[in-house]
Design a protein around this motif. Sequence first.
Motif, PDB file in Angstrom:
ATOM      1  N   THR A 186     -19.549-102.350 -22.767  1.00 53.55           N
ATOM      2  CA  THR A 186     -18.187-101.983 -22.405  1.00 53.55           C
ATOM      3  C   THR A 186     -17.543-101.319 -23.609  1.00 53.55           C
ATOM      4  O   THR A 186     -17.703-101.798 -24.735  1.00 53.55           O
ATOM      5  CB  THR A 186     -17.352-103.240 -22.037  1.00 53.55           C
TER       6      THR A 186
ATOM      7  N   TYR B 270     -19.844-112.480 -26.392  1.00 59.50           N
ATOM      8  CA  TYR B 270     -18.492-112.542 -25.840  1.00 59.50           C
ATOM      9  C   TYR B 270     -17.446-112.324 -26.912  1.00 59.50           C
ATOM     10  O   TYR B 270     -16.266-112.519 -26.687  1.00 59.50           O
ATOM     11  CB  TYR B 270     -18.266-113.878 -25.132  1.00 59.50           C
ATOM     12  N   LYS B 271     -17.902-111.935 -28.111  1.00 63.14           N
ATOM     13  CA  LYS B 271     -16.962-111.579 -29.169  1.00 63.14           C
ATOM     14  C   LYS B 271     -16.401-110.202 -28.863  1.00 63.14           C
ATOM     15  O   LYS B 271     -16.994-109.417 -28.129  1.00 63.14           O
ATOM     16  CB  LYS B 271     -17.697-111.462 -30.506  1.00 63.14           C
ATOM     17  N   TYR B 272     -15.263-109.888 -29.475  1.00 64.45           N
ATOM     18  CA  TYR B 272     -14.712-108.537 -29.407  1.00 64.45           C
ATOM     19  C   TYR B 272     -14.674-107.952 -30.800  1.00 64.45           C
ATOM     20  O   TYR B 272     -14.209-108.588 -31.745  1.00 64.45           O
ATOM     21  CB  TYR B 272     -13.302-108.541 -28.809  1.00 64.45           C
ATOM     22  N   ILE B 273     -15.183-106.727 -30.888  1.00 55.15           N
ATOM     23  CA  ILE B 273     -15.167-106.001 -32.149  1.00 55.15           C
ATOM     24  C   ILE B 273     -14.230-104.807 -31.985  1.00 55.15           C
ATOM     25  O   ILE B 273     -14.285-104.109 -30.965  1.00 55.15           O
ATOM     26  CB  ILE B 273     -16.566-105.483 -32.514  1.00 55.15           C
ATOM     27  N   PHE B 274     -13.366-104.594 -32.971  1.00 56.93           N
ATOM     28  CA  PHE B 274     -12.462-103.458 -32.950  1.00 56.93           C
ATOM     29  C   PHE B 274     -12.850-102.459 -34.027  1.00 56.93           C
ATOM     30  O   PHE B 274     -13.371-102.831 -35.081  1.00 56.93           O
ATOM     31  CB  PHE B 274     -11.020-103.911 -33.213  1.00 56.93           C
TER      32      PHE B 274
ATOM     33  N   GLN C 142     -19.378-107.456 -38.125  1.00 52.60           N
ATOM     34  CA  GLN C 142     -19.612-106.115 -37.608  1.00 52.60           C
ATOM     35  C   GLN C 142     -18.295-105.397 -37.364  1.00 52.60           C
ATOM     36  O   GLN C 142     -17.304-106.011 -36.924  1.00 52.60           O
ATOM     37  CB  GLN C 142     -20.387-106.202 -36.298  1.00 52.60           C
TER      38      GLN C 142
ATOM     39  N   LEU D 194     -13.724 -99.980 -24.817  1.00 51.67           N
ATOM     40  CA  LEU D 194     -12.308 -99.998 -24.503  1.00 51.67           C
ATOM     41  C   LEU D 194     -11.561 -99.172 -25.546  1.00 51.67           C
ATOM     42  O   LEU D 194     -11.894 -99.214 -26.732  1.00 51.67           O
ATOM     43  CB  LEU D 194     -11.773-101.438 -24.518  1.00 51.67           C
TER      44      LEU D 194
END
Lengths: 111, 115
Positions: free
Chosen positions: A31, A97-101, A2, A33
Amino acid sequence: GQQLNQSPQSMFIQEGEDVSMNCTSSSIFNTWLWYKQDPGEGPVLLIALYKAGELTSNGRLTAQFGITRKDSFLNISASIPSDVGIYFCAGPPSGTYKYIFGTGTRLKVLA
Amino acid sequence: EAQVTQNPRYLITVTGKKLTVTCSQNMNHEYMSWYRQDPGLGLRQIYYSMNVEVTDKGDVPEGYKVSRKEKRNFPLILESPSPNQTSLYFCASSLVASGGTDTQYFGPGTRLTVL
């Protein structure tokens, strides 16, 4: 995997102008950011948003958490040369708990 | 000074030669993560760790391994590097995984070239 869609991909603006960029997702985020990356550096957090509809400012920067929780917006007022860089949105999709940029918006300011 | 450090900052290697990029944080953070950054693709998460001995795959884990034996360290291992792993790598850490205190602090980056 994603990814978050950011637009525009790049911007050339005159010093003193206001800037708007946005970030959209196909899934819900809890969230949002916003980061800025200077050349040769790691990203640095600018603003964090934790609630749908939230509007938060950090100096000349203002960011909003979209009502649908699938988008976010960043505005920079009265741009200055040091605003040059790449701006990324990011966050963990709801339930992970993954981070997608995002793919980033490259900002260039003409003095 | 609170920081995330990575070593080496620059590395040129050849296909198949195992390498490790170290990452260390001095903020007692629970959550640590590795990203790769490629032109036009932004940052993509490789692996993350919620705490000691707890690791999980991000979006692009193929060809990488990680370990979290101590809270402060989170090394990235490339057992058999290939040219498509040429990239800029960032390590990051945050106090916890989410819940309002998930500000991630990034290291300075490691530029890896695999010939």
